[in-house]
Design a protein around this motif. Structure first.
Motif, PDB file in Angstrom:
ATOM      1  N   PHE A 205     -12.154   2.428   1.218  1.00 24.54           N
ATOM      2  CA  PHE A 205     -10.719   2.160   1.232  1.00 24.54           C
ATOM      3  C   PHE A 205     -10.321   1.427   2.507  1.00 24.54           C
ATOM      4  CE2 PHE A 205     -10.737   5.384  -1.995  1.00 24.54           C
ATOM      5  CZ  PHE A 205      -9.582   5.174  -2.754  1.00 24.54           C
ATOM      6  N   ASP A 206      -9.535   0.372   2.346  1.00 26.23           N
ATOM      7  CA  ASP A 206      -8.773  -0.170   3.465  1.00 26.23           C
ATOM      8  C   ASP A 206      -7.714   0.873   3.817  1.00 26.23           C
ATOM      9  OD1 ASP A 206      -7.562  -2.149   5.243  1.00 26.23           O
ATOM     10  OD2 ASP A 206      -6.018  -2.332   3.694  1.00 26.23           O
ATOM     11  N   MET A 207      -7.136   0.805   5.013  1.00 26.53           N
ATOM     12  CA  MET A 207      -6.090   1.755   5.348  1.00 26.53           C
ATOM     13  C   MET A 207      -4.694   1.136   5.270  1.00 26.53           C
ATOM     14  SD  MET A 207      -5.519   4.431   8.524  1.00 26.53           S
ATOM     15  CE  MET A 207      -4.671   3.363   9.679  1.00 26.53           C
ATOM     16  N   ASP A 208      -4.412   0.136   6.091  1.00 26.44           N
ATOM     17  CA  ASP A 208      -3.053  -0.402   6.214  1.00 26.44           C
ATOM     18  C   ASP A 208      -2.651  -1.186   4.972  1.00 26.44           C
ATOM     19  OD1 ASP A 208      -2.405   0.318   9.099  1.00 26.44           O
ATOM     20  OD2 ASP A 208      -4.331  -0.691   9.301  1.00 26.44           O
ATOM     21  N   GLY A 209      -1.595  -0.720   4.303  1.00 32.16           N
ATOM     22  CA  GLY A 209      -1.141  -1.358   3.082  1.00 32.16           C
ATOM     23  C   GLY A 209      -1.855  -0.852   1.844  1.00 32.16           C
ATOM     24  N   THR A 210      -2.920  -0.094   2.039  1.00 33.89           N
ATOM     25  CA  THR A 210      -3.679   0.459   0.914  1.00 33.89           C
ATOM     26  C   THR A 210      -3.491   1.961   0.840  1.00 33.89           C
ATOM     27  OG1 THR A 210      -5.335  -1.316   1.003  1.00 33.89           O
ATOM     28  CG2 THR A 210      -5.993   0.735  -0.081  1.00 33.89           C
ATOM     29  N   LEU A 211      -3.812   2.665   1.917  1.00 31.69           N
ATOM     30  CA  LEU A 211      -3.610   4.113   1.973  1.00 31.69           C
ATOM     31  C   LEU A 211      -2.244   4.479   2.529  1.00 31.69           C
ATOM     32  CD1 LEU A 211      -7.081   5.297   3.358  1.00 31.69           C
ATOM     33  CD2 LEU A 211      -6.218   5.634   1.030  1.00 31.69           C
TER      34      LEU A 211
ATOM     35  N   VAL B 264     -14.383  -1.170  -3.695  1.00 30.29           N
ATOM     36  CA  VAL B 264     -13.633  -1.482  -2.480  1.00 30.29           C
ATOM     37  C   VAL B 264     -12.158  -1.633  -2.844  1.00 30.29           C
ATOM     38  CG1 VAL B 264     -13.224  -3.197  -0.681  1.00 30.29           C
ATOM     39  CG2 VAL B 264     -15.559  -2.583  -1.294  1.00 30.29           C
ATOM     40  N   TYR B 265     -11.310  -0.866  -2.179  1.00 31.50           N
ATOM     41  CA  TYR B 265      -9.867  -0.872  -2.422  1.00 31.50           C
ATOM     42  C   TYR B 265      -9.174  -1.649  -1.313  1.00 31.50           C
ATOM     43  CZ  TYR B 265     -10.534   2.921  -5.835  1.00 31.50           C
ATOM     44  OH  TYR B 265     -10.927   3.675  -6.916  1.00 31.50           O
ATOM     45  N   GLU B 266      -8.462  -2.718  -1.674  1.00 29.87           N
ATOM     46  CA  GLU B 266      -7.806  -3.580  -0.697  1.00 29.87           C
ATOM     47  C   GLU B 266      -6.466  -4.082  -1.225  1.00 29.87           C
ATOM     48  OE1 GLU B 266      -8.491  -4.467   2.314  1.00 29.87           O
ATOM     49  OE2 GLU B 266     -10.617  -4.084   2.650  1.00 29.87           O
ATOM     50  N   ASP B 267      -5.516  -4.299  -0.306  1.00 25.91           N
ATOM     51  CA  ASP B 267      -4.215  -4.844  -0.686  1.00 25.91           C
ATOM     52  C   ASP B 267      -4.068  -6.314  -0.339  1.00 25.91           C
ATOM     53  OD1 ASP B 267      -2.125  -4.861   2.034  1.00 25.91           O
ATOM     54  OD2 ASP B 267      -4.065  -3.881   2.176  1.00 25.91           O
ATOM     55  N   ALA B 268      -5.036  -6.899   0.383  1.00 29.42           N
ATOM     56  CA  ALA B 268      -4.943  -8.295   0.824  1.00 29.42           C
ATOM     57  C   ALA B 268      -5.914  -9.166   0.030  1.00 29.42           C
ATOM     58  CB  ALA B 268      -5.257  -8.407   2.312  1.00 29.42           C
ATOM     59  N   PHE B 269      -5.440 -10.329  -0.402  1.00 34.60           N
ATOM     60  CA  PHE B 269      -6.281 -11.203  -1.220  1.00 34.60           C
ATOM     61  C   PHE B 269      -7.564 -11.605  -0.502  1.00 34.60           C
ATOM     62  CE2 PHE B 269      -7.617 -15.521  -2.345  1.00 34.60           C
ATOM     63  CZ  PHE B 269      -7.993 -15.305  -3.660  1.00 34.60           C
ATOM     64  N   TYR B 270      -7.444 -12.013   0.768  1.00 34.68           N
ATOM     65  CA  TYR B 270      -8.642 -12.483   1.473  1.00 34.68           C
ATOM     66  C   TYR B 270      -9.710 -11.393   1.548  1.00 34.68           C
ATOM     67  CZ  TYR B 270      -7.306  -9.921   5.694  1.00 34.68           C
ATOM     68  OH  TYR B 270      -7.005  -8.920   6.588  1.00 34.68           O
ATOM     69  N   ALA B 271      -9.281 -10.117   1.685  1.00 35.07           N
ATOM     70  CA  ALA B 271     -10.236  -9.018   1.765  1.00 35.07           C
ATOM     71  C   ALA B 271     -10.864  -8.734   0.400  1.00 35.07           C
ATOM     72  CB  ALA B 271      -9.549  -7.769   2.307  1.00 35.07           C
TER      73      ALA B 271
END
Length: 233
Positions: free
Chosen positions: A30-36, A187-194
């Motif tokens: 998990f990403d944290m910022d914007g995801t969790l 993989v959990y992400e809120d940003a397209f580039y990631a």
């Protein structure tokens, strides 16, 4: 329109219609910022606040887009080069981390529905970790305060790896620590580039909706294997 939801509300996974997959992985990063957690509004303001404190006025919007995939230290190098900010990359990164620390320790909230979602994965036996550009001690302080630190085997910062999420290094290191391979990890992400970086590296990707994602959300839904969204009310 996606609405803010309470911690007791639900999140729903939507499969990519063309691929038709379901998240059945036993490992998750998990990403944290914007995801969790709902922290992007603070991060969006940080660079401007820091540069203004150093006497830089009227920061171009392009600067914020440029530094999004960078680690704090990489951003500091950029500020030194572009704005002649005084200090070393390490000292500047420390100053910015200090500006964010109070928010992580006091007021950044868990995203609505995320606690229930993490509990569901935990009950299924999914082994989870966090990989974020944020410093590990700040991640620990925030996730402990909001009550979800217990779900994660470890926390890994891009600063520890030495490069941001425009490169797959942090995902590979997380996979190594989880004892698995990219194809078996979500993989959990809120940003397209990631999402794009993780996808190219062979990971199963879940795009997470965030209010700050804006026009990038349509690109995420096209690329990710699944998307995680708040239930409409």
């Amino acid at each position: 329109m996606y609405l803010k939801i309470s911690d007791e509300s639900r999140l729903t996974c939507v499969r990519n219609r063309e691929r038709g997959y379901d998240m059945d992985k036993k490992f998750a990063i998990f990403d944290m910022d914007g995801t969790l957690v709902d922290s992007m509004v603070y991060w969006d303001k940080l660079a401007g606040e820091f540069l203004e404190s150093q006497g830089v006025k009227h920061v171009p919007q392009s600067v914020f887009e440029t530094i999004k995939p960078m680690t704090m230290t990489e951003s500091a190098v950029y500020f030194i080069r572009e704005f002649s900010v005084a200090g070393t990359p390490e000292s500047i990164a420390a100053q910015m981390n200090a500006m964010m620390e109070a928010h992580y320790q006091n007021d950044i909230p868990l995203k609505g529905g995320m606690r229930n979602y993490l509990e569901m994965l935990h009950e299924k036996g999914v082994q989870m970790c966090v990989a974020s550009a944020t410093a590990e001690r700040l991640m620990d302080a925030c996730l402990t305060r909001v009550g979800v630190r217990k779900y994660f085997n470890f926390l890994l910062s891009c600063e520890t790896v030495g490069v941001g999420k425009n490169e797959p290094d942090v995902y590979y290191e997380a996979a190594k620590r989880l004892g698995s391979i990219p194809a078996d990890i979500a993989v959990y992400e809120d940003a397209f580039y990631a999402v794009n970086t993780a996808k190219k590296a062979g990971f199963y990707t879940v795009g997470v909706y965030d209010e700050g994602t804006g026009a990038q959300w349509s690109k995420i839904t096209e690329l990710a294997d699944e998307t995680l969204c708040p239930v409409l009310e």
